[in-house]
Write an enzyme that holds these catalytic residues in place. Structure first.
Site, PDB file in Angstrom:
ATOM      1  N   LYS A  60       0.647  -1.115   0.019  1.00  0.00           N
ATOM      2  CA  LYS A  60      -0.062   0.169   0.049  1.00  0.00           C
ATOM      3  C   LYS A  60       0.984   1.270   0.017  1.00  0.00           C
ATOM      4  CE  LYS A  60      -1.740   2.699   2.742  1.00  0.00           C
ATOM      5  NZ  LYS A  60      -1.730   4.032   1.877  1.00  0.00           N
ATOM      6  N   GLY A 106       7.007   5.121   7.835  1.00  0.00           N
ATOM      7  CA  GLY A 106       5.996   6.407   7.980  1.00  0.00           C
ATOM      8  C   GLY A 106       6.027   7.245   9.325  1.00  0.00           C
ATOM      9  N   SER A 107       4.977   7.660   9.706  1.00  0.00           N
ATOM     10  CA  SER A 107       5.013   8.535  11.182  1.00  0.00           C
ATOM     11  C   SER A 107       4.879   7.442  12.098  1.00  0.00           C
ATOM     12  CB  SER A 107       4.199   9.387  11.274  1.00  0.00           C
ATOM     13  OG  SER A 107       2.660   8.747  10.981  1.00  0.00           O
ATOM     14  N   THR A 108       5.466   8.083  13.385  1.00  0.00           N
ATOM     15  CA  THR A 108       5.504   7.114  14.458  1.00  0.00           C
ATOM     16  C   THR A 108       4.034   6.524  15.035  1.00  0.00           C
ATOM     17  OG1 THR A 108       7.477   8.193  14.983  1.00  0.00           O
ATOM     18  CG2 THR A 108       6.086   7.270  17.068  1.00  0.00           C
ATOM     19  N   VAL A 118       1.270   6.330  13.423  1.00  0.00           N
ATOM     20  CA  VAL A 118       0.651   5.349  12.734  1.00  0.00           C
ATOM     21  C   VAL A 118       1.220   3.899  13.216  1.00  0.00           C
ATOM     22  CG1 VAL A 118       0.401   4.440  10.218  1.00  0.00           C
ATOM     23  CG2 VAL A 118       0.034   6.685  10.935  1.00  0.00           C
ATOM     24  N   GLU A 136      10.160   1.519  10.259  1.00  0.00           N
ATOM     25  CA  GLU A 136      10.962   3.029  10.640  1.00  0.00           C
ATOM     26  C   GLU A 136      10.288   4.358  10.538  1.00  0.00           C
ATOM     27  OE1 GLU A 136      14.066   2.501  11.064  1.00  0.00           O
ATOM     28  OE2 GLU A 136      14.215   0.346  10.643  1.00  0.00           O
ATOM     29  N   CYS A 173      13.261  12.127   6.674  1.00  0.00           N
ATOM     30  CA  CYS A 173      13.200  11.782   7.997  1.00  0.00           C
ATOM     31  C   CYS A 173      14.537  12.032   8.764  1.00  0.00           C
ATOM     32  CB  CYS A 173      12.896  10.122   8.009  1.00  0.00           C
ATOM     33  SG  CYS A 173      14.130   9.279   6.988  1.00  0.00           S
ATOM     34  N   GLU A 179       8.156  16.476  15.593  1.00  0.00           N
ATOM     35  CA  GLU A 179       8.451  16.394  14.271  1.00  0.00           C
ATOM     36  C   GLU A 179       7.590  17.306  13.334  1.00  0.00           C
ATOM     37  OE1 GLU A 179       7.761  13.013  11.711  1.00  0.00           O
ATOM     38  OE2 GLU A 179       9.828  12.894  11.313  1.00  0.00           O
TER      39      GLU A 179
HETATM   40  P1  NAD Z   1       2.429   8.904   7.010  1.00  0.00           P
HETATM   41  O1  NAD Z   1       2.307   8.438   8.730  1.00  0.00           O
HETATM   42  O2  NAD Z   1       1.248   9.954   7.028  1.00  0.00           O
HETATM   43  O3  NAD Z   1       2.035   7.701   5.975  1.00  0.00           O
HETATM   44  C1  NAD Z   1       2.801   6.677   5.822  1.00  0.00           C
HETATM   45  C2  NAD Z   1       2.142   5.479   5.240  1.00  0.00           C
HETATM   46  O4  NAD Z   1       1.015   5.213   6.392  1.00  0.00           O
HETATM   47  C3  NAD Z   1       1.227   6.061   3.995  1.00  0.00           C
HETATM   48  O5  NAD Z   1       1.174   4.765   3.066  1.00  0.00           O
HETATM   49  C4  NAD Z   1      -0.055   6.100   4.498  1.00  0.00           C
HETATM   50  O6  NAD Z   1      -1.187   6.058   3.616  1.00  0.00           O
HETATM   51  C5  NAD Z   1      -0.268   5.244   5.628  1.00  0.00           C
HETATM   52  N1  NAD Z   1      -1.166   5.342   6.765  1.00  0.00           N
HETATM   53  C6  NAD Z   1      -1.493   6.539   7.327  1.00  0.00           C
HETATM   54  N2  NAD Z   1      -2.542   6.483   8.366  1.00  0.00           N
HETATM   55  C7  NAD Z   1      -2.664   5.017   8.490  1.00  0.00           C
HETATM   56  C8  NAD Z   1      -3.364   4.199   9.261  1.00  0.00           C
HETATM   57  N3  NAD Z   1      -4.164   4.941  10.251  1.00  0.00           N
HETATM   58  N4  NAD Z   1      -3.271   2.948   9.333  1.00  0.00           N
HETATM   59  C9  NAD Z   1      -2.381   2.360   8.211  1.00  0.00           C
HETATM   60  N5  NAD Z   1      -1.599   3.013   7.524  1.00  0.00           N
HETATM   61  C10 NAD Z   1      -1.852   4.225   7.402  1.00  0.00           C
HETATM   62  O7  NAD Z   1       3.845   9.254   6.906  1.00  0.00           O
HETATM   63  P2  NAD Z   1       4.333  10.230   5.453  1.00  0.00           P
HETATM   64  O8  NAD Z   1       3.844  11.690   5.476  1.00  0.00           O
HETATM   65  O9  NAD Z   1       3.948   9.262   4.057  1.00  0.00           O
HETATM   66  O10 NAD Z   1       6.097  10.272   5.696  1.00  0.00           O
HETATM   67  C11 NAD Z   1       6.391  10.905   6.561  1.00  0.00           C
HETATM   68  C12 NAD Z   1       6.737  10.300   7.870  1.00  0.00           C
HETATM   69  O11 NAD Z   1       7.593   9.025   7.633  1.00  0.00           O
HETATM   70  C13 NAD Z   1       7.457  11.167   8.597  1.00  0.00           C
HETATM   71  O12 NAD Z   1       7.202  10.764  10.056  1.00  0.00           O
HETATM   72  C14 NAD Z   1       9.110  10.514   8.265  1.00  0.00           C
HETATM   73  O13 NAD Z   1       9.846  10.723   9.745  1.00  0.00           O
HETATM   74  C15 NAD Z   1       8.883   9.036   8.275  1.00  0.00           C
HETATM   75  N6  NAD Z   1       9.755   8.451   7.663  1.00  0.00           N
HETATM   76  C16 NAD Z   1      10.785   7.719   8.273  1.00  0.00           C
HETATM   77  C17 NAD Z   1      11.659   7.069   7.675  1.00  0.00           C
HETATM   78  C18 NAD Z   1      12.776   6.452   8.237  1.00  0.00           C
HETATM   79  O14 NAD Z   1      13.717   5.802   7.768  1.00  0.00           O
HETATM   80  N7  NAD Z   1      12.913   6.439   9.805  1.00  0.00           N
HETATM   81  C19 NAD Z   1      12.104   7.214   6.219  1.00  0.00           C
HETATM   82  C20 NAD Z   1      11.049   7.995   5.514  1.00  0.00           C
HETATM   83  C21 NAD Z   1       9.918   8.688   6.418  1.00  0.00           C
END
Ligand code: NAD
Length: 541
Positions: free
Chosen positions: A212, A265-267, A269, A293, A327, A425
């Protein structure tokens, strides 16, 4: 049947092209950009051999020109997610049994396709979908994903080669089975390479995947799917769905065959996902692997002995490249009083020289932030800083969403080391600076360690080796990627395996053997050549 122990070509990092004016790659990527910009792609779900068009669509627009539409994508319903899972499980029968060298060939071919005929499609789609300037697109959507694919193939063979000793009369061997079930990959908007890596790293090890992507990366995710198809990835190995993330996730996590999650993605979630997996634990046939991550609040700390221009450049690049949406982006900075104003003046000079606008104009260093939600959040933190007594906008502080989501690179200086933009963040081009007394270096290291829940990246600048050593010890757990006299961004596959602990993730280091080990379940086979025929040991007399 294998008739040899095969070596794969040694992985080397893909060279970064320059895109200087007049270069052929610059002409090519601009032509591809125009073609995509003026086109109207319709992105289906990919389930087994089917391209599914549900008719329930959303449009896709570049963040730097949000009224312009470049295509549509189709939203999945629950039944499509269930079909994707069923397709995975059916495809697993052949995929998990396929010999590794055939799997390896598919992913090495994908890397070569991206390095060659698909390079500018990957770059142009990333410039449009995520508003990356060409350099940011090239290091992500070309070089990093190529590196992930090539290095992971090499790591796969190293894992397979790791075998136990055998005593006399027996032969011990380990086979690295794919997980029993399917893997769920959820990817973020900010790196096309991560979007490609999370499903392919699991698939490479013989797993089948429901992927996804983020709604804000689908335009470039489609190019990844095209590459994998042309590389010969069999249908159904990676099934791709978009739509309501909660519905999709709840459907996936309800399956007894769910065997692992590969998330970035974000922490918040990720914590929610972990809880859901925990609540469903009795359903699963196997304990799921949980790899995530997540967020960061990455720091730069400069010692009084540091070089001011080097620190300023690390801030300008580390905090503002790709609008701070890495990130790893520096977002909290600790400067010694004796050098702070000189460093900040250099940063201001840099910011004043940045051009901001569409990535199509290659003189733009800064482009747009990803979407309106992010823009509004950043604007509200900037507005709040203008009000708060303990904060001052030192540079930037303006924003405009009339055409695209443009936020000017902003430096906030605060007198409170716990000020909200030092701890939250923001994921945008906003960096907050706290100025410390030179005599409080050691206390400030403690402050850096304890200020944030995250521990992803961090950088220390100093010309004094004792203080570098002190910082490395004091900040041992404050960052999974720790930089000495360098900016905290720009990790390269095969050189700086990436990931952090605390609230930044499970630290399974994307682009490393450690990560691939999460996608296999080893089986030990012990074979005895001449089996005993009497239970009695000699000590029994
Ligand atoms: P996000 O959390 O908004 O979305 C990430 C993914 O999760 C997307 O596919 C989104 O559709 C999905 N998602 C959102 N809500 C969800 C839910 N309730 N249940 C299941 N899936 C859900 O993050 P973003 O804005 O796409 O990316 C930015 C975040 O990612 C920042 O917090 C960044 O620090 C983190 N990030 C971390 C790394 C790392 O290596 N640590 C790398 C890249 C990004």
């Amino acid at each position: 049947m294998a008739k040899g122990f095969f070596n794969v070509p040694t992985a080397i990092n893909e060279p970064v092209k320059s895109y200087v004016p007049g270069s052929p790659e610059r002409e090519e990527v601009l032509a591809q950009y125009k073609a995509y910009y003026n086109g109207n792609v319709d992105v289906p779900l990919y389930i087994g051999s089917e391209e599914v068009r549900t008719g329930n669509t959303r449009t896709m627009s570049p963040p730097h020109d949000h009224k312009h539409v470049v295509g549509t994508y189709h939203l999945a319903e629950k039944k499509h997610v269930e079909e994707a899972i069923a397709n995975c499980l059916e495809s697993r029968k052949k995929w998990a049994a396929m010999r590794w060298e055939h799997r390896a060939a598919i992913f090495m071919k994908a890397a070569d396709l991206i390095a060659g005929p698909y390079r500018q499609k990957m770059n142009a789609s990333t410039m449009i979908a995520q508003s990356k300037n060409i350099h940011q697109a090239e290091i992500d959507a070309a070089c990093e994903i190529i590196d992930f694919l090539r290095f992971n193939v090499e790591y796969m063979t190293q894992i397979y080669q790791d075998q136990p000793d055998s005593d006399e009369g027996m032969w011990n061997r380990v086979e690295y089975r794919p997980l029993e079930g399917f893997v769920y990959a959820i990817t973020p908007f900010n790196f096309t390479a991560i979007a490609g890596n999370l499903p392919t790293s699991a698939a490479m090890m013989g797993n089948v995947v429901v992927w996804k992507p983020s709604d804000h990366q689908i335009f470039s995710a489609k190019v990844i799917v095209d590459v994998l198809k042309e590389a010969g990835l069999p249908d159904g190995v990676i099934n791709v769905v978009y739509g309501d993330p909660v519905m999709i996730t709840d459907t996936v996590l309800a399956s007894p065959d769910f065997s692992g999650i590969h998330y970035t993605g974000s922490t918040a979630v990720f914590k929610d996902l972990w809880k859901k997996i925990g609540n469903n634990i009795d359903r699963y046939k196997t304990y799921p692997r949980i790899v995530g991550e997540t967020g960061g609040k990455d720091f730069i700390i400069a010692h009084p002995s540091s070089n001011t221009k080097q620190v300023a450049t690390a801030i300008s690049r580390g905090a503002f490249e790709f609008q701070g949406q890495k990130c790893s982006a520096a977002s909290r900075v600790y400067l010694p009083k004796s050098k702070a104003s000189e460093i900040l003046d250099f940063v201001k000079e840099d910011i004043e020289s940045f051009k901001m606008g569409s990535p199509e104009d290659m003189s733009n260093f800064i482009t747009a932030v990803i979407h309106e939600g992010s823009f509004d959040k950043l604007a509200s933190f900037i507005d709040q800083a203008k009000e708060d007594k303990e904060a001052e906008i030192f540079a930037g502080g303006t924003y405009d969403k009339s055409k695209g989501y443009f936020v000017s690179p902003t430096v906030i200086v605060t007198t409170d080391p716990q000020y909200k933009t030092m701890t939250t963040e923001l994921f945008g081009p906003v960096v907050t600076v706290y100025v410390y007394e030179d005599s409080k270096w050691s206390e400030t290291l403690k402050l850096v360690d304890t200020t944030s829940e995250y521990a992803l990246t961090g950088a220390v600048f100093s010309a004094d080796r004792y203080t570098l050593e002190e910082a490395a010890v004091a900040l041992e757990n404050a960052a999974g990627n720790f930089y000495i006299n360098d900016k905290p961004t720009g990790a390269v596959v095969g050189q700086q395996p990436f990931g952090g602990a605390r609230a930044s993730g499970t630290n399974d280091k994307a682009g490393s053997m450690q990560n691939l080990l999460r996608w296999v379940s080893p089986r030990l086979i012990k074979e005895t050549f001449v089996s005993p025929v009497n239970y009695r040991y000699p000590f029994l007399g």
